[in-house]
Design a protein around this motif. Structure first.
Motif, PDB file in Angstrom:
ATOM      1  N   ARG A  29     -15.334 -74.494 -19.097  1.00 43.45           N
ATOM      2  CA  ARG A  29     -13.535 -73.946 -19.480  1.00 43.45           C
ATOM      3  C   ARG A  29     -13.676 -73.668 -20.946  1.00 43.45           C
ATOM      4  O   ARG A  29     -14.177 -74.261 -21.649  1.00 43.45           O
ATOM      5  CB  ARG A  29     -13.107 -75.618 -18.774  1.00 43.45           C
ATOM      6  N   GLU A  37      -6.914 -73.178 -20.044  1.00 40.98           N
ATOM      7  CA  GLU A  37      -6.285 -72.382 -19.070  1.00 40.98           C
ATOM      8  C   GLU A  37      -4.305 -71.412 -19.293  1.00 40.98           C
ATOM      9  O   GLU A  37      -4.425 -71.199 -20.599  1.00 40.98           O
ATOM     10  CB  GLU A  37      -5.613 -73.710 -19.024  1.00 40.98           C
ATOM     11  N   VAL A  46      -7.886 -71.414 -14.488  1.00 44.43           N
ATOM     12  CA  VAL A  46      -8.401 -71.462 -16.128  1.00 44.43           C
ATOM     13  C   VAL A  46      -9.704 -70.707 -16.875  1.00 44.43           C
ATOM     14  O   VAL A  46     -10.992 -69.815 -15.278  1.00 44.43           O
ATOM     15  CB  VAL A  46      -9.850 -72.949 -15.710  1.00 44.43           C
TER      16      VAL A  46
END
Length: 292
Positions: free
Chosen positions: A162, A165, A270
């Protein structure tokens, strides 16, 4: 045109001698003469001027010579790769992107890695996302750009890393009536009022973006939907004021002439990358850090 013809032509052009070219190529002189004559017949022009004492290139021969070198080099590289002989060095990074916009967005990161090391060797592949993931799993790619829903990544040979976002935004032209609302959030119903809607093919877009756009389709008359093969065409239609769309708010998509409006109640996606599991090589770690 075949590689044997080109090899004979390049060798004769290099040493300006049919007999010496034959020696260098380990073939007979009639073989060299035949290959060049067949190449000239195929191209419909003379490549070499022959006399009893000398050989020289015609203008057409000079023009072909550069192409011949390129073709032979590409042929050799293809043979090496298909034979598994290509060695991926420590300074090579193989990157998968979903579309041309992602490729362009990588430029600052690639420039910085090149600034740090002039031998940095990026290899960029563009393909449908499912194909790119498969290439990471079997080791043909080091990293793939990816978008996901916030739930996370399934277990497997690869892992999603990740980065940030991105909220969902309504994208419209700068002169669209909705653009006058400033930063006020809009509802999906407002997106489709008085305008067509451009969405991407689920086969071409990452699944998280396709899911976002499927949510939009529940609010749209099917007659007003414009199905597009990729994001570049979606943005072209939106810039022209022909359609609106729903996309994640990522910097690579932002450009003059477009407005990005927050959307009420829409789930974010994401942004990140997918790599193989385990410890990352230094070059890949640096790439991900710069991308983030």
């Amino acid at each position: 045109m075949n590689t044997m013809q080109l090899e004979c032509f390049v060798e004769v052009a290099s040493c300006l001698s049919f007999s010496q070219a034959a020696v260098n190529l380990h073939v007979s002189q009639p073989t060299v003469s035949h290959q060049i004559k067949s190449l000239e017949d195929e191209l419909g022009c003379a490549l070499l001027v022959r006399s009893t004492r000398s050989v020289s290139l015609t203008d057409e021969g000079f023009a072909l010579l550069g192409y011949a070198h390129d073709i032979l080099e590409l042929s050799a590289r293809a043979k090496q790769r298909l034979a598994g002989a290509e060695v991926v060095g420590a300074k090579t990074l193989r990157i998968g992107v979903n579309d041309g916009i992602e490729a362009q967005a990588l430029s600052p990161v690639l420039a910085e890695l090149h600034r740090r090391d002039e031998d940095f060797d990026p290899v960029i592949r563009m393909a449908p996302h499912s194909v790119l993931v498969e290439m990471v799993e079997d080791g043909r790619l080091d990293v793939v750009m990816e978008y996901r829903d916030p739930a996370g990544a399934p277990a497997g040979a690869t892992v999603f890393r990740r980065l940030r976002e991105a909220p969902a935004v309504l994208v419209c032209a700068a002169d669209d009536p909705l653009a006058t609302r400033g930063g006020e959030p809009v509802h999906l119903d407002a997106l489709v009022e008085g305008c067509r809607v451009a969405v991407g093919s689920p086969h071409a877009l990452p699944s998280a973006i396709s899911a976002m756009q499927r949510e939009l389709l529940a609010h749209v008359d099917p007659k007003r939907v414009m199905m597009c093969p990729n994001i570049e065409i979606i943005l072209a239609l939106v810039s022209a004021g022909i359609a609106r769309t729903l996309l994640p708010d990522v910097s690579a998509l932002r450009r003059d002439g477009l407005r990005f409006l927050p959307v009420e109640g829409a789930d974010p996606v994401v942004c990140g990358v997918r790599t193989r599991r385990g410890r990352l090589p230094r070059l890949l770690s640096d790439f991900i850090a710069l991308l983030g």
